[in-house]
Design a protein around this motif. Structure first.
Motif, short mmCIF file in Angstrom:
data_model
loop_
_atom_site.label_atom_id
_atom_site.label_comp_id
_atom_site.label_asym_id
_atom_site.label_seq_id
_atom_site.Cartn_x
_atom_site.Cartn_y
_atom_site.Cartn_z
N UNK A 634 0.97 -1.28 -0.01
CA UNK A 634 0.07 0.14 0.02
C UNK A 634 0.91 1.33 0.05
N UNK A 635 1.95 1.27 0.73
CA UNK A 635 2.86 2.37 0.78
C UNK A 635 4.14 2.01 -0.12
N UNK A 636 4.09 1.82 -1.55
CA UNK A 636 5.45 1.34 -1.91
C UNK A 636 5.96 2.63 -2.29
N UNK A 637 7.35 2.39 -2.58
CA UNK A 637 8.02 3.50 -2.89
C UNK A 637 8.07 4.04 -4.31
N UNK A 638 8.17 5.25 -4.37
CA UNK A 638 8.14 5.96 -5.99
C UNK A 638 9.26 5.32 -6.71
N UNK A 639 9.03 5.37 -8.00
CA UNK A 639 10.23 4.90 -8.67
C UNK A 639 11.57 5.79 -8.72
N UNK A 640 11.06 7.00 -8.30
CA UNK A 640 12.63 8.00 -8.12
C UNK A 640 13.17 7.75 -6.80
N UNK A 641 12.44 7.30 -5.92
CA UNK A 641 13.08 6.73 -4.64
C UNK A 641 14.30 5.92 -4.89
N UNK A 642 13.92 4.88 -5.75
CA UNK A 642 15.10 3.95 -6.32
C UNK A 642 16.23 4.66 -6.44
N UNK A 643 15.85 5.38 -7.61
CA UNK A 643 16.92 6.04 -8.39
C UNK A 643 17.71 7.07 -7.60
N UNK A 644 17.12 7.73 -6.36
CA UNK A 644 17.80 8.64 -5.59
C UNK A 644 18.75 7.82 -4.68
N UNK A 645 18.28 6.79 -4.12
CA UNK A 645 19.15 5.96 -3.45
C UNK A 645 20.45 5.49 -3.99
N UNK A 646 20.35 4.97 -5.31
CA UNK A 646 21.43 4.43 -6.30
C UNK A 646 22.33 5.73 -6.49
N UNK A 647 21.68 6.89 -6.68
CA UNK A 647 22.52 7.94 -7.11
C UNK A 647 23.55 8.35 -5.66
N UNK A 648 22.93 8.40 -4.71
CA UNK A 648 23.44 8.48 -3.29
C UNK A 648 24.84 7.66 -3.16
N UNK A 649 24.69 6.20 -3.57
CA UNK A 649 25.91 5.49 -3.41
C UNK A 649 26.79 5.22 -4.45
N UNK A 650 26.30 5.55 -5.86
CA UNK A 650 27.33 5.35 -7.02
C UNK A 650 28.53 5.80 -6.91
N UNK A 651 28.68 7.15 -6.50
CA UNK A 651 30.17 7.78 -6.35
C UNK A 651 31.17 7.00 -5.50
N UNK A 652 30.71 6.05 -4.66
CA UNK A 652 31.67 5.36 -3.74
C UNK A 652 31.80 4.00 -4.24
N UNK A 653 31.44 3.64 -5.55
CA UNK A 653 31.61 2.34 -5.87
C UNK A 653 32.48 2.20 -7.24
N UNK A 654 33.38 1.40 -7.34
CA UNK A 654 34.24 0.95 -8.39
C UNK A 654 33.38 0.56 -9.55
N UNK A 655 32.18 -0.36 -9.34
CA UNK A 655 31.57 -0.72 -10.42
C UNK A 655 30.32 -0.01 -10.29
N UNK A 656 29.20 -0.62 -10.64
CA UNK A 656 27.79 -0.09 -10.58
C UNK A 656 26.86 -0.93 -9.63
N UNK A 657 25.70 -0.74 -9.68
CA UNK A 657 24.84 -1.46 -8.91
C UNK A 657 23.66 -2.30 -9.52
N UNK A 658 23.58 -3.45 -8.95
CA UNK A 658 22.40 -4.57 -9.80
C UNK A 658 21.02 -3.95 -8.88
N UNK A 659 20.22 -3.27 -9.62
CA UNK A 659 18.98 -2.78 -9.07
C UNK A 659 17.96 -2.73 -9.96
N UNK A 660 16.80 -3.06 -10.22
CA UNK A 660 15.83 -2.65 -11.16
C UNK A 660 14.79 -1.78 -10.32
N UNK A 661 14.45 -0.56 -11.16
CA UNK A 661 13.54 0.40 -10.57
C UNK A 661 12.11 0.05 -10.99
N UNK A 662 11.22 -0.24 -9.91
CA UNK A 662 10.23 -0.89 -10.26
C UNK A 662 9.00 0.37 -10.24
#
Length: 957
Positions: A634-662
């Motif tokens: 009933x309170x599922x996260x908005x799609x951009x909520x997933x994107x913003x979390x990935x964006x917060x972590x991406x600058x600190x990873x050598x590679x990337x992130x395995x995740x699908x935006x639902x």
């Protein structure tokens, strides 16, 4: 290359390096890590969900009593080596961990990693302690292979390469096949292959990369069907400026159209069905590699040039915005293609002098040089949450140091599927440390996943992890030498380290906890820059965020990878078999952290157990709702909520992130365009999306030809009714049962709860009454069920059709739920769900319940064997009559279809993933699929599903 690496180690020793001094942090001197735990014996038994036949049994396996039944089952069935029933079969977790850890210790000693034998022993004990206490896990190939007679394969991620020649293309097929055979996946970029719009040297026209994808897809499908336990995982990438880009973009969307057409024509399009092999491109994830130039052209609405592969000249011009629209529309239709952002990826590349990064592994987290591999390990973040609900950054950093050391050692003794992959990996020593349980950690700390505080916490933890990893890499370089390719890439590597440091400086913390983590991360990055300048680095890459599916269950994690919590109510496996739904145990801890009293906590948890969400939970403040937002519900996260979390972590990873935006089914093409555009602007390296119901045969999707016919029949009936001028109102008449009537009594068990159902029928057939007995006489439950039974019985006697009740009560969710003792209904979401499925099977004709997706075990087995649920003698019956018989049950076409009605549509013939086939053969509409092996509800992990009961996976496609 092994000699070169060993020679570097010896050279470092000659320069005065004495090996690493290992600090004892986790283990206790004089006490073996195993002796700190209480061990117990368990029996691991798995049965086939269809037949009840035992498919795996190993009794008396040994595990710590703190390990869950799920974790011990997964480890026993997946990772113990040796034939079951023989003396060589592993039977204790101690044997498994010793097999791996002692191999790592020997590898370190053989290659001069340790200053002394005592340091080697401390390393062994520290690594053992972290593993046995579930603080981290290596990726699955380590558990499969290390310390066994098999090749010592430690890598899970592979990137291949293919050039514009038949030799290279055929070699691609061969190398990919060997990787699939070993249970791993691979990715590659096909952009070097000439397009179908270019000429061959002989004067003919080239086939183009899409045509060669057909052969590779068939190969993957064949190897998969040759005995693999999951779909072959592969990634195919094409550059956005390739002349065949539009054909590539639309391949899977057009195949999806084909699946629909063939399904509606009566072909068997289920996964493993007789006709599904005619559909192509289903074994790969497709991604378009886009550039900043292209994305700016999309923003500005200008043209974009497609370039010949050989000369680089522009041979065709397209409207960039129109092409971007086609990419997004195809993703809206079938979830492919995803996007990979080429300039961002290569701006963070530590080895540009060696070559560009052109592709990724199947799940898009590992991005590095062609013909390379990466071994992974993931930490369980919840293990570092202290009693005061703050994150133990110091302990986390010390664990990272031990794990990175072990991961680098493994490259010294590892085997690889091809010589070129082995050479590249030994020369660049790419590692992939990551974590799991972020969603649970944030909830326990009282932080919303889609909140500034949640993102700051995740960013600082990720920064600390990668910073400590590179610091240890620089320390290792002083002892055993930098990676062989470092010298030519030194300046580029150091530039990327400074970029990571600058990104860490830009983080704005919000709490005492993330502030402390941030300070440690800043110190680590300062050390990285200083030590790297002096020593160089042992590893070209250090970190990624992988799906952590099976190993996440091995560590008893509540959430996988970077994912939020999937739902607030989960399945728990029970002793002796079966499962039940329970409220996520992170919730009470989070509520206490937020200051709620114990009686308030109990009331809120009870409410969540009943409703599955927190909306209107008694006493829960609305400002705290976001802390309990999940991927589903009933309170599922908005799609951009997933994107913003990935964006917060991406600058600190050598590679990337395995995740699908639902995205919800109602999402538009424009919303997908926005996700892709914002992902680029926010600095992600890759993005994939999935719109609910975009795949044929997904739960609650279009039921195909028959469902369409039934809908037309209902519309025709409504139209005819609208033409009637005179309305006759008739009052219902109750048809009572005779004093003596036939009845049937059924005993049942649902999720451990026992009950009895007695169903009485009219002499001329037809259900007329139902009585249910649960609990002790006089109890509240018994009274409620008696009243419910009376209400249903009277309604049946007044002429309410049984199928109406079936459509309303099937799929109703509440406790108790789980496995049943009925072979026809193996899983049930509640007692009501079970009762009305059983009544449908006993009293409704095949055609009626088939339209609702309800089948007996024999009918499901028949479908798997013959492609049809129907009894042999009924196959030739005209299906057109079914609509006429059931048309009077349909509501007028002007009425909006109810959720309940939608949930019992005919099981689709177009299913082509494990989730969809499970939906088709169980007739249960669920928010994630049931496992083929054991029947337990699966959990998303990146773009895959992983079984919580046995660890089986659906693959990444």
């Amino acid at each position: 290359m092994t000699e070169t690496a060993s020679g570097s180690a010896r050279a470092a020793q000659r320069k005065g390096a004495k090996g690493m001094k290992i600090e004892r942090v986790f283990s206790t001197e004089g006490v073996h890590p195993y002796d700190e735990l209480t061990w117990e014996r368990r029996d691991v038994v798995q049965t086939n969900w269809k037949t009840g036949e035992t498919v795996f049994e190993q009794k008396g396996v040994e595990f710590p009593d703190s390990w869950s039944l799920n974790a011990s089952t997964i480890v026993t069935t997946k990772y113990f080596r040796g034939a079951v029933g023989t003396d060589v079969r592993e039977w204790s977790l101690k044997q498994l961990i010793d097999r791996v850890v002692k191999t790592y210790r020997k590898g370190g000693e053989d290659n001069d990693y340790f200053a002394s034998v005592a340091d080697a022993e401390i390393f062994e004990h520290e690594l053992t302690w972290l593993l046995v206490h579930q603080y981290f896990s290596f990726n699955s190939p380590v558990w499969f292979n290390v310390g066994t007679p098999s090749p010592q394969q430690v890598s899970a991620c592979f990137i291949l390469s293919v050039d514009d020649s038949m030799d290279s293309i055929l070699n691609w097929y061969k190398e990919e096949g060997f990787i699939f055979k070993g249970g791993s996946g691979a990715g590659l970029n096909l952009s070097r292959i000439r397009s179908s719009k270019e000429l061959l040297s002989s004067g003919g026209t080239a086939s183009g990369p899409v045509s060669f994808m057909r052969g590779a897809d068939a190969s993957a499908g064949t190897i998969k069907s040759g005995g693999a336990t999951r779909r072959a995982a592969k990634m195919v990438v094409l550059d956005v400026d390739h002349p065949d880009i539009e054909e590539f973009v639309e391949t899977k969307a057009r195949e999806e159209d084909k699946i629909r057409a063939l399904r509606d024509a009566g072909f068997d399009m289920d996964l493993g069905g007789r006709d599904i092999t005619s559909v192509q491109y289903q074994n790969a994830n497709n991604s378009v590699r886009v550039t900043d130039e292209f994305m700016r052209a999309v923003e500005e609405g200008t043209d974009f040039g497609l370039r010949a592969r050989g000369t680089g000249e522009v041979i065709e011009t397209v409207d960039a915005r129109e092409l971007f629209r086609k990419i997004s529309k195809a993703a809206w239709e079938c979830a492919d293609p995803g996007l990979q952002y080429d300039d961002t990826i290569n701006d963070w590349h530590t080895n540009p002098e060696t070559g560009r990064i052109t592709a990724s592994n199947p799940c898009s987290e590992y991005m590095s040089l062609d013909n390379s591999s990466c071994n992974l390990a993931s930490l369980n973040l919840m293990k570092f949450l202290k009693d005061d609900d703050t994150f133990d950054a110091d302990l986390f950093a010390q664990a990272v140091e031990v794990i990175i050391t072990a991961m680098d050692i493994s490259i010294c003794f590892a085997d690889f599927p091809t010589e070129s992959i082995g050479a590249t990996t030994r020369d660049y020593r790419q590692l992939g440390i990551g974590y799991a349980n972020l969603g649970a950690l944030l909830m326990a700390m009282g932080l919303g996943y889609d909140s500034d505080g949640g993102r700051a916490m995740a960013a600082t933890i990720t920064s600390l992890m990668t910073g400590v990893s590179y610091r240890r890499s620089a320390e290792l370089a002083a002892v055993v030498g930098p990676y062989a390719g470092y010298a030519r890439n030194a300046e580029a590597h150091k530039r990327v380290m400074r970029k990571h440091q600058a990104a860490n400086d830009a983080v704005r913390t919000l709490h005492i906890s993330d502030e402390k983590v941030h300070k440690l991360a800043a110190k680590a990055w300062a050390d990285v820059v200083k030590l790297g300048e002096k020593n160089g680095f042992r590893n070209a890459q250090a970190s990624v965020l992988a799906p952590t599916g099976t190993i996440g269950f091995m560590m008893d994690c509540d959430t996988t990878g970077i994912e939020p919590d999937f739902s607030l109510v989960k399945f728990k496996k029970l002793v002796g078999g079966g499962s039940m739904q329970i409220v996520n145990q992170t919730i009470p801890r989070a509520l206490r952290k937020l200051g709620y009293q114990e009686e308030q906590v109990e009331a809120i948890v009870e409410y969540i157990a009943e409703h599955g969400h927190v909306i209107d939970a008694p006493g829960l403040k609305t400002e705290h709702y976001e802390i309990f937002d999940t991927a589903m519900g009933a309170r599922s996260l908005a799609p951009m909520g997933h994107v913003r979390m990935m964006a917060a972590c991406q600058p600190f990873l050598s590679g990337a992130i395995s995740k699908t935006v639902n995205l919800p089914e109602t999402a538009t093409v424009e919303e997908i365009e926005d996700v892709y555009m914002q992902s680029w602007k926010l600095g992600l390296k890759a993005t994939a999306i999935y719109r609910d119901n975009c795949k044929v045969g997904q739960p609650l999707s279009d039921g195909g030809g028959k469902a369409k016919k039934d809908a037309k029949d209902a519309a025709d009936a409504a139209e005819a009714a609208a033409e009637v001028k005179t309305v006759v109102v008739e009052r219902p008449v109750r048809k009572r049962l005779p004093k003596s009537r036939p009845s049937r009594t059924t005993s049942f068990t649902v999720g451990g709860a026992e009950g009895y159902m007695t169903a009485g029928s009219y002499p001329d057939d037809g259900l007329g009454e139902v009585f249910l007995k649960l609990g002790k006489q006089g109890s509240t439950l018994a009274g409620v069920m008696d009243a419910f039974s009376m209400a249903i019985s009277i309604s049946l006697q007044y002429g309410v059709p049984l199928e109406t009740y079936v459509s309303k009560f099937v799929n109703m969710k509440f406790e108790p739920a789980g496995l049943t003792d009925d072979p026809d209904v193996r899983m049930s979401q509640s007692i009501m769900d079970y009762v009305f499925r059983r009544l449908a099977l006993d009293y409704l004709p095949f055609e009626t319940r088939s339209a609702m997706g309800i089948y007996s075990a024999d009918e499901r087995q028949r479908q798997l064997e013959t492609g049809s649920y129907e009894p042999i003698e009924e196959v030739a019956v005209d299906q057109g009559s079914v609509g006429e018989e059931t048309a009077h049950l349909a509501e007028p076409a002007t009425s909006a279809p109810s959720v309940e009605a939608a949930s019992v549509k005919e099981a689709p013939r177009g299913a082509h993933t494990s989730a969809e086939l499970m939906e088709a053969i169980t007739g249960t509409a669920v928010d994630s699929p049931l496992c083929f092996t054991c029947g337990t509800k699966m959990r998303p992990a990146g773009s895959c599903y992983v079984c919580e009961g046995c660890g089986s996976t659906s693959g990444c496609s």
